[in-house]
Design a protein around this motif. Structure first.
Motif, PDB file in Angstrom:
ATOM      1  N   VAL A 274       0.832  -1.207   0.000  1.00 11.68           N
ATOM      2  CA  VAL A 274       0.000   0.000   0.000  1.00 11.68           C
ATOM      3  C   VAL A 274       0.862   1.252   0.000  1.00 11.68           C
ATOM      4  O   VAL A 274       0.484   2.274  -0.572  1.00 11.68           O
ATOM      5  CB  VAL A 274      -0.939   0.002   1.232  1.00 11.68           C
ATOM      6  N   HIS A 275       2.047   1.158   0.600  1.00 13.27           N
ATOM      7  CA  HIS A 275       2.880   2.342   0.808  1.00 13.27           C
ATOM      8  C   HIS A 275       4.073   2.354  -0.140  1.00 13.27           C
ATOM      9  O   HIS A 275       4.683   1.316  -0.411  1.00 13.27           O
ATOM     10  CB  HIS A 275       3.380   2.370   2.249  1.00 13.27           C
ATOM     11  N   SER A 276       4.404   3.548  -0.614  1.00 17.35           N
ATOM     12  CA  SER A 276       5.560   3.711  -1.499  1.00 17.35           C
ATOM     13  C   SER A 276       6.864   3.688  -0.721  1.00 17.35           C
ATOM     14  O   SER A 276       7.925   3.371  -1.269  1.00 17.35           O
ATOM     15  CB  SER A 276       5.454   5.032  -2.268  1.00 17.35           C
ATOM     16  N   ASN A 277       6.808   4.037   0.559  1.00 16.63           N
ATOM     17  CA  ASN A 277       8.001   4.049   1.408  1.00 16.63           C
ATOM     18  C   ASN A 277       7.833   2.997   2.502  1.00 16.63           C
ATOM     19  O   ASN A 277       6.843   3.029   3.245  1.00 16.63           O
ATOM     20  CB  ASN A 277       8.192   5.411   2.085  1.00 16.63           C
ATOM     21  N   VAL A 278       8.794   2.088   2.612  1.00 14.88           N
ATOM     22  CA  VAL A 278       8.724   1.049   3.640  1.00 14.88           C
ATOM     23  C   VAL A 278      10.089   0.938   4.327  1.00 14.88           C
ATOM     24  O   VAL A 278      11.122   0.782   3.678  1.00 14.88           O
ATOM     25  CB  VAL A 278       8.330  -0.325   3.052  1.00 14.88           C
ATOM     26  N   ILE A 279      10.064   1.026   5.661  1.00 13.44           N
ATOM     27  CA  ILE A 279      11.263   0.899   6.490  1.00 13.44           C
ATOM     28  C   ILE A 279      11.058  -0.280   7.431  1.00 13.44           C
ATOM     29  O   ILE A 279       9.981  -0.423   8.021  1.00 13.44           O
ATOM     30  CB  ILE A 279      11.503   2.189   7.301  1.00 13.44           C
ATOM     31  N   THR A 280      12.071  -1.109   7.585  1.00 14.29           N
ATOM     32  CA  THR A 280      11.995  -2.255   8.487  1.00 14.29           C
ATOM     33  C   THR A 280      13.026  -2.098   9.603  1.00 14.29           C
ATOM     34  O   THR A 280      14.204  -1.840   9.338  1.00 14.29           O
ATOM     35  CB  THR A 280      12.255  -3.572   7.737  1.00 14.29           C
TER      36      THR A 280
ATOM     37  N   LYS B 245      12.122   0.005   0.710  1.00 14.95           N
ATOM     38  CA  LYS B 245      11.875   0.653  -0.584  1.00 14.95           C
ATOM     39  C   LYS B 245      11.493   2.111  -0.382  1.00 14.95           C
ATOM     40  O   LYS B 245      10.841   2.471   0.598  1.00 14.95           O
ATOM     41  CB  LYS B 245      10.782  -0.063  -1.371  1.00 14.95           C
ATOM     42  N   PHE B 246      11.962   2.958  -1.262  1.00 12.81           N
ATOM     43  CA  PHE B 246      11.485   4.315  -1.482  1.00 12.81           C
ATOM     44  C   PHE B 246      11.153   4.341  -2.968  1.00 12.81           C
ATOM     45  O   PHE B 246      12.033   4.505  -3.799  1.00 12.81           O
ATOM     46  CB  PHE B 246      12.562   5.362  -1.189  1.00 12.81           C
ATOM     47  N   ARG B 247       9.908   4.123  -3.305  1.00 17.87           N
ATOM     48  CA  ARG B 247       9.558   3.954  -4.712  1.00 17.87           C
ATOM     49  C   ARG B 247       9.961   5.187  -5.521  1.00 17.87           C
ATOM     50  O   ARG B 247       9.542   6.308  -5.255  1.00 17.87           O
ATOM     51  CB  ARG B 247       8.060   3.707  -4.844  1.00 17.87           C
ATOM     52  N   GLY B 248      10.834   4.965  -6.524  1.00 19.83           N
ATOM     53  CA  GLY B 248      11.249   6.049  -7.407  1.00 19.83           C
ATOM     54  C   GLY B 248      12.240   7.009  -6.797  1.00 19.83           C
ATOM     55  O   GLY B 248      12.523   8.047  -7.397  1.00 19.83           O
TER      56      GLY B 248
END
Length: 502
Positions: A191-197, A215-218
């Protein structure tokens, strides 16, 4: 027209080291999902994101809490020196308390309705003119949905509504495994363009915290897992990025090692900002060299911080006395501070924070860490490397001359846990090797300077003797006389000449 990702606007989080990891901060105009297991630091990330926004960028924020009540959040923030209550009075911080919603039984109310919650968040945003919003933790509400498709739809609804309000949002969510999954329901990350784990991993009986931008989409960002510490006063510190400067000057000032002959071998002493690695087996003279180094600092009127991970303070004092050094007197002078800790007392990240604070408080000109190899008991090779990289940056910025000791590489140990000597050798400026050999039925010692960056140095292997006055370096080992390497058993030769360095 799509925006060039190289010029995508970023919102700095203000979290130490994270914006360097993110190459400027969170991509603007999107919500960011922060996932992790219990105790991984998710809530702290959300809390700091809002707090640093107020402190450093004068950007008000809204904290939506699903699990803890606002009083608990205020108390936790205060432990880090964050005065949330004052910010509330100033209209810079607002709570939306959804913690009571999770206690209502789904059997009575059915799936959770986010509509009223979004309205409450919007009201708080407009009231405070908020730029930042943190939702912690969505998992408390998402468990009310039995259909994964509903979870995805509701998350998208919340994220879209907040994006439309023009705020930057951090949403935390739990997951059950450190590596097998990214989220609990398996859809949150899509759902999110930015994901931090964030992770709190137990590996080989050693625990470490890491953070990864999944991911940081784009948008470009640094990849991989990065060690982080939680400092009781400063919050999250991503190592080593929180401490690595863009550039630092190189000192040309020399200081003495405390052993005249070793100074000669190193081209005139150590540079003031040097990291010096001294390797050698047990009993080769590493701790004695450190004590002579510390004593030289006191005699020169300089402060020396001495960290020992191998001995108690009493054992170190006894050893010093056997070589004519009064550790108590040196400490009373205010020029020496000894810290004796076993590695198991703290995680490596906590040792880093404690050491950094000790450096700031004592303001030493010299530092001793004896020995890095002891830290292998609580660290992986990668975390130890991050530890020293971050520490090295702190030390170089302060022009602190540092003497590190380590056991030499051992083949059996390399196959299991690695070697501190190998991991840190590439980061140090000077590498000195103490060594044993057998001759005439006795264990005898040698020393060599393996590397000394930025200066000419003596590359010959020299004899070493230890007596009641300390460690002494003699003439070069000749190629004509015979001796046997005590480690390998291979035949080598020595002349047995123990005269002082000329």
């Amino acid at each position: 027209m799509n925006q060039d990702p190289r010029h995508l606007a970023r919102v700095p989080t203000g979290i130490s080291g994270f914006d360097e990891l993110a190459l400027g901060g969170l991509p603007a105009g999107r919500s960011t999902l922060v996932t992790g297991t219990a105790g991984s630091g998710k809530t702290l990330f959300a809390l700091e994101f809002l707090a640093r926004g107020i402190q450093r960028f004068d950007e008000p924020g809204v904290f939506v809490t699903f699990e803890e009540n606002p009083d608990d959040v205020r108390t936790n923030a205060a432990s880090l020196g964050l005065d949330v209550e004052t910010w509330e009075k100033e209209g810079k911080w607002a709570f939306v308390d959804a913690s009571q919603d999770k206690t209502r039984r789904a059997a009575h109310l059915g799936p959770y309705d986010f509509g009223p919650l979004i309205a409450r968040i919007e009201h708080a945003i407009r009231k405070t003119d908020a730029h930042r919003v943190a939702l912690d933790s969505m998992a408390a509400i998402l468990t009310r949905f039995t259909d994964v498709a509903d979870v995805r739809d509701e998350l998208f609804r919340v994220a879209s509504a907040l994006d439309d309000l023009g705020v930057v949002t951090v949403i935390t969510a739990e997951k059950s495994e450190e590596y097998d999954t990214t989220s609990r329901h398996g859809v949150e990350e899509f759902v999110h363009s930015n994901v931090i784990t964030m992770r709190n991993v137990l590996e080989h009986e050693r625990r470490r915290r890491t953070i990864e931008i999944l991911k940081f989409r784009g948008a470009p960002h640094r990849t991989g897992e990065w060690l982080f510490a939680i400092d009781p006063n400063e919050g999250i510190l991503v190592l080593p990025l929180a401490f690595v400067p863009a550039r630092h000057r190189a000192s040309r000032v020399r200081i003495s090692s405390g052993i005249r002959e070793l100074d000669v071998m190193c081209g005139g002493g150590f540079f003031q900002d040097a990291l010096v690695l001294l390797t050698g087996p047990t009993g080769a003279g590493k701790t004695l060299t450190c004590l002579q180094y510390a004593s030289a600092a006191v005699e020169a009127g300089e402060r020396c911080l001495f960290y020992t991970f191998d001995e108690t303070r009493e054992q170190l004092g006894r050893s010093a006395a056997s070589w004519g050094m009064d550790l108590d007197a040196m400490e009373r002078s205010g020029k020496l501070k000894v810290v004796a800790k076993y590695p198991e007392m703290s995680s490596l990240e906590d040792h880093f924070s404690q050491l950094r604070h000790a450096i700031a408080d004592f303001d030493p000109a010299r530092l001793v860490i004896d020995t890095l190899s002891a830290l292998e008991r609580v660290a992986t090779p990668r975390t130890l490397l991050d530890f020293l990289t971050g520490l090295g940056s702190v030390l170089r910025q302060r022009d602190i001359t540092t003497l590190l000791t380590a056991l030499p590489p051992d083949r059996a140990r390399l196959m299991t846990t690695g070697s501190a000597a190998i991991e840190v050798a590439g980061l140090t400026d000077v590498t000195i090797r103490l060594h044993y050999f057998e001759a005439a039925g006795e264990n005898q010692r040698t020393v060599s300077v393996v590397q000394a960056r930025g200066t000419a140095h003596d590359e010959r292997i020299r004899r070493v003797t230890i007596d009641e006055t300390g460690l002494h370096i003699g003439r070069p080992v000749s190629e004509e006389s015979g001796w046997v390497d005590a480690d390998s058993g291979r035949g080598v030769r020595t002349d047995g000449d123990e005269d002082a360095v000329q």
